[in-house]
Design a protein around this motif. Structure first.
Motif, PDB file in Angstrom:
ATOM      1  N   ARG A  77       1.733   6.598  14.392  1.00  0.00           N
ATOM      2  CA  ARG A  77       0.848   5.984  13.399  1.00  0.00           C
ATOM      3  C   ARG A  77       1.279   6.356  11.990  1.00  0.00           C
ATOM      4  O   ARG A  77       1.324   7.537  11.440  1.00  0.00           O
ATOM      5  CB  ARG A  77      -0.593   5.887  13.835  1.00  0.00           C
ATOM      6  N   THR A  78       0.926   5.461  11.070  1.00  0.00           N
ATOM      7  CA  THR A  78       0.731   5.952   9.595  1.00  0.00           C
ATOM      8  C   THR A  78      -0.625   5.253   8.909  1.00  0.00           C
ATOM      9  O   THR A  78      -1.105   4.356   9.416  1.00  0.00           O
ATOM     10  CB  THR A  78       1.987   5.364   8.487  1.00  0.00           C
ATOM     11  N   GLU A  79      -0.900   6.025   7.599  1.00  0.00           N
ATOM     12  CA  GLU A  79      -2.133   5.302   6.842  1.00  0.00           C
ATOM     13  C   GLU A  79      -1.491   4.396   6.049  1.00  0.00           C
ATOM     14  O   GLU A  79      -0.496   4.289   5.410  1.00  0.00           O
ATOM     15  CB  GLU A  79      -2.671   6.529   6.257  1.00  0.00           C
ATOM     16  N   PRO A  80      -2.636   3.437   5.727  1.00  0.00           N
ATOM     17  CA  PRO A  80      -2.099   2.327   4.939  1.00  0.00           C
ATOM     18  C   PRO A  80      -1.686   2.955   3.427  1.00  0.00           C
ATOM     19  O   PRO A  80      -2.470   4.081   2.954  1.00  0.00           O
ATOM     20  CB  PRO A  80      -3.181   1.433   4.722  1.00  0.00           C
ATOM     21  N   ARG A  81      -1.134   2.256   2.567  1.00  0.00           N
ATOM     22  CA  ARG A  81      -0.741   2.792   1.365  1.00  0.00           C
ATOM     23  C   ARG A  81      -1.987   2.814   0.564  1.00  0.00           C
ATOM     24  O   ARG A  81      -2.936   1.935   0.525  1.00  0.00           O
ATOM     25  CB  ARG A  81       0.080   1.720   0.606  1.00  0.00           C
ATOM     26  N   SER A  82      -2.276   3.923  -0.312  1.00  0.00           N
ATOM     27  CA  SER A  82      -3.391   3.985  -0.938  1.00  0.00           C
ATOM     28  C   SER A  82      -3.516   2.905  -1.973  1.00  0.00           C
ATOM     29  O   SER A  82      -2.426   2.291  -2.763  1.00  0.00           O
ATOM     30  CB  SER A  82      -3.488   5.040  -1.819  1.00  0.00           C
ATOM     31  N   GLN A  83      -4.838   2.265  -2.457  1.00  0.00           N
ATOM     32  CA  GLN A  83      -5.078   1.368  -3.359  1.00  0.00           C
ATOM     33  C   GLN A  83      -6.091   1.698  -4.300  1.00  0.00           C
ATOM     34  O   GLN A  83      -7.276   2.383  -4.049  1.00  0.00           O
ATOM     35  CB  GLN A  83      -5.484   0.079  -2.332  1.00  0.00           C
ATOM     36  N   SER A  84      -5.892   1.574  -5.534  1.00  0.00           N
ATOM     37  CA  SER A  84      -6.869   1.701  -6.687  1.00  0.00           C
ATOM     38  C   SER A  84      -7.889   0.836  -6.404  1.00  0.00           C
ATOM     39  O   SER A  84      -7.855  -0.414  -6.296  1.00  0.00           O
ATOM     40  CB  SER A  84      -6.335   1.778  -8.070  1.00  0.00           C
ATOM     41  N   PRO A  85      -9.214   1.360  -6.439  1.00  0.00           N
ATOM     42  CA  PRO A  85     -10.614   0.287  -6.584  1.00  0.00           C
ATOM     43  C   PRO A  85     -10.370  -0.846  -7.668  1.00  0.00           C
ATOM     44  O   PRO A  85     -11.325  -1.865  -7.551  1.00  0.00           O
ATOM     45  CB  PRO A  85     -11.766   1.232  -6.554  1.00  0.00           C
ATOM     46  N   TYR A  86      -9.702  -0.563  -8.634  1.00  0.00           N
ATOM     47  CA  TYR A  86      -9.727  -1.426  -9.875  1.00  0.00           C
ATOM     48  C   TYR A  86      -8.697  -2.509  -9.754  1.00  0.00           C
ATOM     49  O   TYR A  86      -8.806  -3.373 -10.434  1.00  0.00           O
ATOM     50  CB  TYR A  86      -9.340  -0.765 -11.038  1.00  0.00           C
ATOM     51  N   ALA A  87      -7.748  -2.297  -8.712  1.00  0.00           N
ATOM     52  CA  ALA A  87      -6.712  -3.431  -8.537  1.00  0.00           C
ATOM     53  C   ALA A  87      -7.332  -4.810  -8.150  1.00  0.00           C
ATOM     54  O   ALA A  87      -6.755  -5.728  -8.584  1.00  0.00           O
ATOM     55  CB  ALA A  87      -5.593  -2.896  -7.458  1.00  0.00           C
TER      56      ALA A  87
END
Length: 395
Positions: A28-38
């Motif tokens: 399994r893998t983690e989802p790509r990190s996402q900025s809260p401002y995006a």
């Protein structure tokens, strides 16, 4: 014998359970990190990409250095619009020989004399703007000074570390090389003269600053027993160029001016960070005080050690104090699943003297899912009154 057989069966069952748990978790893998401002969908383009407000001279002196056919010129900037800068050419005010420099001129002439100066006005394309002041080789950097970034990085307390890098031009290319390249936007306080332990009577200029970081190197070298020590930061933040903004600003009232600023970072036009210096947990006075407390601390650097640039006389003029970054960076702490997989793979590797290997799973997944900056990306940092950085990301 019966007890030994039971223990052997239990151990064997545990090994099988761990193996299948590892097999499942490693798939399994983690989802790509996402900025809260995006999610705001704010973009930097059009006029916002080429125009910033300039403070009136009674509030702040704004400087730019321009490459012209006759050499480097120093401007007191009045306008920054449509990718052009207009200002009064104050090169001739500087009596000292050598390269025109706003810090040298401020030291010679003082604030009011520069503010009153009138003369020939130049309008030049932003592409002609050079490094706005001459800097030093080592800077003083702060970590976890914005509460939101401390939370996202699970850091408890602010800390200090040295950054061994000269400031570079605003549009410098940033290489990814073999690391995991992360972005950070920061407000830089620039010492206008030697600073002693109490900063309340000292003078500082301001510059928009970057703090690009090789997160892979940092995760491999950080002191896991004391993440707030700053150990591991010096090298991972010194192997990458440190461009600064197009403008250099000397406010009349530093402490009220910098707390009104709004710094924003965009990757490929999309908003990733908003830094509001009014939210800093340490003000500039506290930053200086904390730096002096650590002036004799050795920080691991390559095969030796580095120290903060604070000799007996104090913090040298032109040193940048990088005030720290806010939330929205690409970095995310390893998850429980990644730590589990990493620990099992570390144990199986038989390299037990290298416990830091447990982070390799998290680094591999981050590289595979392109969480960090990639060649071809463009990072824009923008702030009214401070100007821009525009950095192409290269291999």
């Amino acid at each position: 014998m019966r007890i030994l057989k039971i223990l052997g069966a239990a151990v064997g069952g545990l090994v099988v359970l761990v193996f299948f748990s590892w097999l499942y978790a490693s798939g399994r893998t983690e989802p790509r990190s996402q900025s809260p401002y995006a999610a705001s969908n704010e973009r930097v383009e059009g006029a916002r990409l080429h125009t910033v407000a300039i403070a009136p001279p009674q509030e702040a002196l704004t400087f730019a250095r321009v490459k012209t056919a006759s050499g480097l010129r120093l401007l007191r900037v009045e306008k920054y619009e449509n990718a052009q800068v207009t200002g009064v050419d104050i090169t001739g005010m500087q009596r000292q020989s050598g390269v025109p420099d706003p810090i040298a001129l401020w030291s010679e002439s003082g604030y009011d004399s520069i503010a009153r100066q009138d003369g020939q006005r130049l309008t030049v394309p932003v592409d002609q703007l050079d490094l706005p002041f001459d800097g030093t080789a080592t800077q003083i950097a702060m970590g976890a000074t914005y509460p939101d970034h401390a939370t996202e990085a699970t850091l408890k307390n602010p800390f200090v570390f040295p950054k061994l890098r000269h400031p570079e031009r605003w549009n410098a290319a940033i290489p990814v090389a073999k690391g995991l390249l992360d972005y950070e936007i920061e407000l830089g306080f620039v010492a206008l003269r030697t600073v002693q332990g109490d900063a309340r009577g000292e003078a500082f200029g301001l510059v928009l600053a970057s703090d690009y970081t090789d997160r892979a190197m940092l995760m491999r070298e950080i002191d896991l027993a004391d993440t707030a020590s700053g150990q591991g930061y010096a090298r991972s933040k010194s192997v990458v160029p440190m461009p600064v903004g197009t403008l250099f600003v000397i406010p009349r009232d530093l402490r009220s001016f910098y707390k009104r600023l709004d710094l924003r970072l965009y990757v490929n036009g999309q908003l990733r960070q908003i830094a509001l210096p009014k939210n800093l947990s340490w003000d500039i006075d506290q930053m200086v005080k904390e730096a002096f407390k650590r002036r004799d601390v050795p920080f691991a650097f390559a095969d030796g050690h580095a120290r903060l640039p604070i000799p007996d006389a104090g913090i040298p003029a032109r040193t940048i104090i990088l005030s720290g970054t806010t939330d929205g960076v690409a970095f995310r702490r390893p998850t429980g699943r990644q730590i589990f997989v990493g620990v099992i793979e570390w144990i199986a590797s038989l390299r037990w003297s290298q416990p830091r290997l447990f982070v390799e799973r998290a680094l591999t997944e981050a590289r595979d899912n392109l969480s960090y900056l990639q060649p071809g990306d463009t990072v824009v940092m923008r702030a009214d009154y401070l100007g821009f950085l525009v950095n192409p990301i290269v291999p």
